[in-house]
Scaffold this motif. Sequence first.
Motif, PDB file in Angstrom:
ATOM      1  N   ASN A 157       0.807  -1.066   0.002  1.00  0.00           N
ATOM      2  CA  ASN A 157      -0.079  -0.012   0.012  1.00  0.00           C
ATOM      3  C   ASN A 157       0.745   1.141   0.049  1.00  0.00           C
ATOM      4  O   ASN A 157       0.439   1.913  -0.513  1.00  0.00           O
ATOM      5  CB  ASN A 157      -0.766   0.096   1.301  1.00  0.00           C
ATOM      6  CG  ASN A 157      -2.082  -1.093   1.125  1.00  0.00           C
ATOM      7  OD1 ASN A 157      -2.323  -1.371  -0.057  1.00  0.00           O
ATOM      8  ND2 ASN A 157      -2.423  -1.487   2.337  1.00  0.00           N
ATOM      9  N   SER A 195      -1.368  -0.525  -9.456  1.00  0.00           N
ATOM     10  CA  SER A 195      -1.602  -1.572  -8.512  1.00  0.00           C
ATOM     11  C   SER A 195      -3.145  -1.610  -8.259  1.00  0.00           C
ATOM     12  O   SER A 195      -4.180  -0.939  -8.163  1.00  0.00           O
ATOM     13  CB  SER A 195      -1.286  -0.796  -7.132  1.00  0.00           C
ATOM     14  OG  SER A 195      -1.883  -1.383  -6.119  1.00  0.00           O
ATOM     15  N   THR A 201      -4.957  -3.622  -6.071  1.00  0.00           N
ATOM     16  CA  THR A 201      -5.257  -3.332  -4.655  1.00  0.00           C
ATOM     17  C   THR A 201      -5.539  -2.019  -4.095  1.00  0.00           C
ATOM     18  O   THR A 201      -6.589  -1.897  -3.383  1.00  0.00           O
ATOM     19  CB  THR A 201      -4.236  -4.046  -3.560  1.00  0.00           C
ATOM     20  OG1 THR A 201      -3.030  -3.286  -3.809  1.00  0.00           O
ATOM     21  CG2 THR A 201      -4.118  -5.422  -3.770  1.00  0.00           C
ATOM     22  N   ASN A 202      -4.830  -0.980  -4.620  1.00  0.00           N
ATOM     23  CA  ASN A 202      -5.123   0.335  -4.309  1.00  0.00           C
ATOM     24  C   ASN A 202      -6.070   1.173  -5.319  1.00  0.00           C
ATOM     25  O   ASN A 202      -6.168   2.329  -5.292  1.00  0.00           O
ATOM     26  CB  ASN A 202      -3.617   0.949  -4.020  1.00  0.00           C
ATOM     27  CG  ASN A 202      -3.180   0.470  -2.672  1.00  0.00           C
ATOM     28  OD1 ASN A 202      -3.856   0.310  -1.909  1.00  0.00           O
ATOM     29  ND2 ASN A 202      -1.796   0.649  -2.615  1.00  0.00           N
ATOM     30  N   ASP A 209      -4.574   2.036  -8.029  1.00  0.00           N
ATOM     31  CA  ASP A 209      -3.687   3.344  -8.741  1.00  0.00           C
ATOM     32  C   ASP A 209      -3.689   2.942 -10.311  1.00  0.00           C
ATOM     33  O   ASP A 209      -2.994   1.690 -10.609  1.00  0.00           O
ATOM     34  CB  ASP A 209      -2.282   2.891  -8.041  1.00  0.00           C
ATOM     35  CG  ASP A 209      -1.303   4.185  -8.229  1.00  0.00           C
ATOM     36  OD1 ASP A 209      -2.028   5.305  -8.965  1.00  0.00           O
ATOM     37  OD2 ASP A 209      -0.314   4.144  -7.781  1.00  0.00           O
ATOM     38  N   SER A 251      -6.873   7.450  -9.623  1.00  0.00           N
ATOM     39  CA  SER A 251      -7.270   6.232  -8.538  1.00  0.00           C
ATOM     40  C   SER A 251      -8.708   6.208  -8.762  1.00  0.00           C
ATOM     41  O   SER A 251      -9.443   6.869  -9.027  1.00  0.00           O
ATOM     42  CB  SER A 251      -7.090   6.810  -7.299  1.00  0.00           C
ATOM     43  OG  SER A 251      -7.265   5.909  -6.340  1.00  0.00           O
ATOM     44  N   GLN A 270     -10.646   2.741   7.630  1.00  0.00           N
ATOM     45  CA  GLN A 270     -10.335   3.314   6.364  1.00  0.00           C
ATOM     46  C   GLN A 270      -8.942   4.084   6.929  1.00  0.00           C
ATOM     47  O   GLN A 270      -9.129   4.880   7.827  1.00  0.00           O
ATOM     48  CB  GLN A 270     -11.117   4.218   5.633  1.00  0.00           C
ATOM     49  CG  GLN A 270     -10.390   4.851   4.312  1.00  0.00           C
ATOM     50  CD  GLN A 270     -11.388   5.671   3.527  1.00  0.00           C
ATOM     51  OE1 GLN A 270     -12.588   5.951   3.990  1.00  0.00           O
ATOM     52  NE2 GLN A 270     -10.987   6.446   2.316  1.00  0.00           N
ATOM     53  N   HIS A 287      -3.616   8.557  -1.911  1.00  0.00           N
ATOM     54  CA  HIS A 287      -4.801   7.722  -2.294  1.00  0.00           C
ATOM     55  C   HIS A 287      -5.271   6.933  -0.937  1.00  0.00           C
ATOM     56  O   HIS A 287      -4.428   6.872   0.199  1.00  0.00           O
ATOM     57  CB  HIS A 287      -4.659   6.660  -3.462  1.00  0.00           C
ATOM     58  CG  HIS A 287      -3.252   6.034  -3.020  1.00  0.00           C
ATOM     59  ND1 HIS A 287      -3.238   5.012  -2.222  1.00  0.00           N
ATOM     60  CD2 HIS A 287      -1.983   6.117  -3.707  1.00  0.00           C
ATOM     61  CE1 HIS A 287      -2.068   4.372  -2.078  1.00  0.00           C
ATOM     62  NE2 HIS A 287      -1.283   5.091  -3.230  1.00  0.00           N
ATOM     63  N   SER A 288      -6.436   6.745  -1.005  1.00  0.00           N
ATOM     64  CA  SER A 288      -6.985   5.863   0.207  1.00  0.00           C
ATOM     65  C   SER A 288      -6.630   4.586   0.211  1.00  0.00           C
ATOM     66  O   SER A 288      -6.318   3.734  -0.613  1.00  0.00           O
ATOM     67  CB  SER A 288      -8.702   5.804   0.101  1.00  0.00           C
ATOM     68  OG  SER A 288      -9.125   7.223   0.132  1.00  0.00           O
ATOM     69  N   LEU A 289      -6.588   4.072   1.423  1.00  0.00           N
ATOM     70  CA  LEU A 289      -5.964   2.713   1.969  1.00  0.00           C
ATOM     71  C   LEU A 289      -7.234   1.795   2.401  1.00  0.00           C
ATOM     72  O   LEU A 289      -7.639   2.519   3.409  1.00  0.00           O
ATOM     73  CB  LEU A 289      -4.747   2.378   2.718  1.00  0.00           C
ATOM     74  CG  LEU A 289      -3.637   3.114   2.013  1.00  0.00           C
ATOM     75  CD1 LEU A 289      -2.673   2.994   3.123  1.00  0.00           C
ATOM     76  CD2 LEU A 289      -3.287   2.086   0.951  1.00  0.00           C
ATOM     77  N   ASN A 290      -7.473   0.789   1.940  1.00  0.00           N
ATOM     78  CA  ASN A 290      -8.544   0.149   2.360  1.00  0.00           C
ATOM     79  C   ASN A 290      -7.886  -1.141   3.265  1.00  0.00           C
ATOM     80  O   ASN A 290      -7.263  -1.907   2.648  1.00  0.00           O
ATOM     81  CB  ASN A 290      -9.529  -0.422   1.654  1.00  0.00           C
ATOM     82  CG  ASN A 290     -10.281   0.556   1.088  1.00  0.00           C
ATOM     83  OD1 ASN A 290     -10.933   1.587   1.351  1.00  0.00           O
ATOM     84  ND2 ASN A 290     -10.441   0.542  -0.263  1.00  0.00           N
ATOM     85  N   SER A 291      -8.234  -1.441   4.591  1.00  0.00           N
ATOM     86  CA  SER A 291      -7.848  -2.514   5.231  1.00  0.00           C
ATOM     87  C   SER A 291      -8.961  -3.123   6.266  1.00  0.00           C
ATOM     88  O   SER A 291     -10.005  -2.668   6.387  1.00  0.00           O
ATOM     89  CB  SER A 291      -6.603  -2.116   6.108  1.00  0.00           C
ATOM     90  OG  SER A 291      -5.972  -3.127   6.721  1.00  0.00           O
TER      91      SER A 291
END
Length: 727
Positions: free
Chosen positions: A96, A520, A522-523, A525, A536, A547, A693-697
């Motif tokens: 990320n 990416s 996952t992100n 991007d 994004s 988040q 950018h945002s990260l989701n987890s």
Amino acid sequence: MVSISLSKTSRQQASSTFNTMMKKRWPVTSLSLALNQSYCSSTAASTTPFPLKHVTKSNFDSVLSSLRYHIRSADFVAVDLEMTGVTSAPWRESFNFDRYDVRYLKVKDSAEKFAVVQFGVCPFRWDPINHSFIAHPHNFFIFPRQEVSIDGRAYEFLCQTSSMDFLAKYQFDFNACFHEGVSYLSREQEEEALRSMNSLYEDELFDSWRDLKEAREMQLVNIADVLFTERMKNRLREWHDRLLRDRNGKSEFQGSLNDSKQQFQTIFCKMRPAVSLNGFTSHQLKLIQSVVNKHFKDLVYVRVSGENSCSQQLVVYTDSDDDKKLFMKEMKDERNRDIEMKIRAAIGFRHVIDCLSSEKKLIVGHNCFLDVAHIYDKFLGALPLTAEEFISSVNKYFPHIIDTKILLNSNNLLLQRMKKSSTSLSSAFSILCPQSALGSKSSHLLVQQRVKVEVEVDDMRSSNWNSGVKHEAGYDAFMTGCVFAQACSHLGIDFTLHSSSENLALNEKLQKHINLLYLSWTNGDIINLSTGKRSSLSLVSSNKKYQYPLILFSHIVLIWGFPSKLKAWEIRECISKALGSTSVTTVYHIDETAVFVQFRKKEMVPQFLELKESLEKSNDTVLVLHPLAKLLEGGNTRASSYEIYKEICSSPISKVLFADQAAAVGIKWKTKLVESKVEVGAQDNSKSSNAEHSLNSGENTNDPLPGQASSGEIDDDLFYAAQIKQI
């Protein structure tokens, strides 16, 4: 509708007309058994034939001409690659916290270190008469065999255990790849091979002239040399005189110079009589060359290359000086032709890539950024050092690329059609192409408009037949093309109005999707190959409860080499006690030896680095009592700003642990200070706008595993420990 089937009746008809029919088109009905086995079984291959043409070096030349025709007439070409690995070290996984330029460096490393062992190419052509797409799936086994010597080094590549196990799981034929795989040269390698072989030829000419000069200057001081020279002169004179007496008397003079040791053999070279010299030492050959140059004006001593790079020594008769010049020119031209033919043969599979590039066709892939990087590295040349250069170069060779994964995720209609399911290739194929996959029992799916696809195989007598298997490059390329055709239909593209003269890549409904690739997945991007701009694509999942804050790369410190027993929450605790309880927003593990620490404010980056350096220069008493003592224990802890991470990722070295990688790259200092706060701000302004950018987890944990982060609440009130100024 999409379907691929070979019914019992069709198989019987194909068998009865096998020797007379050159082309067969398989209509779409059902492949239930085949697809059931390919989707539901990880070990058993389908038993129902799927018309997929396997290509190895034995049938490559015959397939190439027909494939060129199919590519030229295609509306789009779907591709897929199978590789020997993806990442050369755990820390080279996509994280990320990887900035876009770092993501490119990781993809570059992967493409440079691993081999492509299977390449799927499937041209799709719209047939206006039958209102269907005609697909020609090809499955190429390729292997980087060293057909020509470029720099004397053998090709090398890495194999990742998980990737090889994955290939074996889906019945990959390693013997076909290694023994029969089609070799290739990149454009850059071709140019280097031409230079190398021409240089070798020039060296041979230089050696010949040098040998001639040495032969002229040789002093016959040894009695054995004198006797040998005289004997060679007499034997050549005898051959020469007999030749002049009867130029048509080949049968007379052919045996006159041949001896029991077969050292002299009369042959013809360029329609001229010649003597082949066999079994002589290099010194003796120089003596013979000296004899020829001193005593025979109409004889030429030459050295020509034979098979397996073996050279042959000849003495050739020429009628005149002009004939001698013509002979030397003929020898040079033949040498050049041989070089070009040998290199052209070694180009191998790259002929397919050259065709795709020259025809400027719409290339369709699924999550294909790594595929494109491999294509560039293997068939064009060394990957550029920066993402910007790569983007510019790729667009010159392939101006129209579309990623079906982006196409599926960027359109609400398609997302609804996918029912928020996974956008993996197999999932998309089973949902968007329901009549080609088992499990689509809902009758309402069958009444919706579909795009018909038929599979056509050329010259059945030379085709290799196999069942369609998921993760086989040729079959995956076919699935990718089918998914794209269905997606286009859902986007409102009416192929019944499409003509062969239209360029599908210029369709206005596709324009906003073309040349967008995931840096990416996952992100979300995305990079635009046409403009070089980054964006994004929001990837929202209903099961994500938390988040993370925006990633600001100028707020990040890279720390590595700390005691392995330290957990993420302990690192956060150490730094928070020193700089404030809410100073750290995220701690992200690269691996067990390294972490990213993102601070709330970018000013904290130089403050932390200065504090760390000051502590390391202080006496042991101060260090033991300081909150950072646990982090600095052992004296091997290193820290720097984010730019050093990029520098380490750019190295071709790949150690398993990040700390070992940094040491191998040559980074020995303990703390790399940021030069100024102004510089930090400038970097942030130039990079953060596109890089944030945002990260989701998932749910937060106090003890995250490598590759996971821990995050805390962000307060407005920040305070700093008094130790900063005191020390």
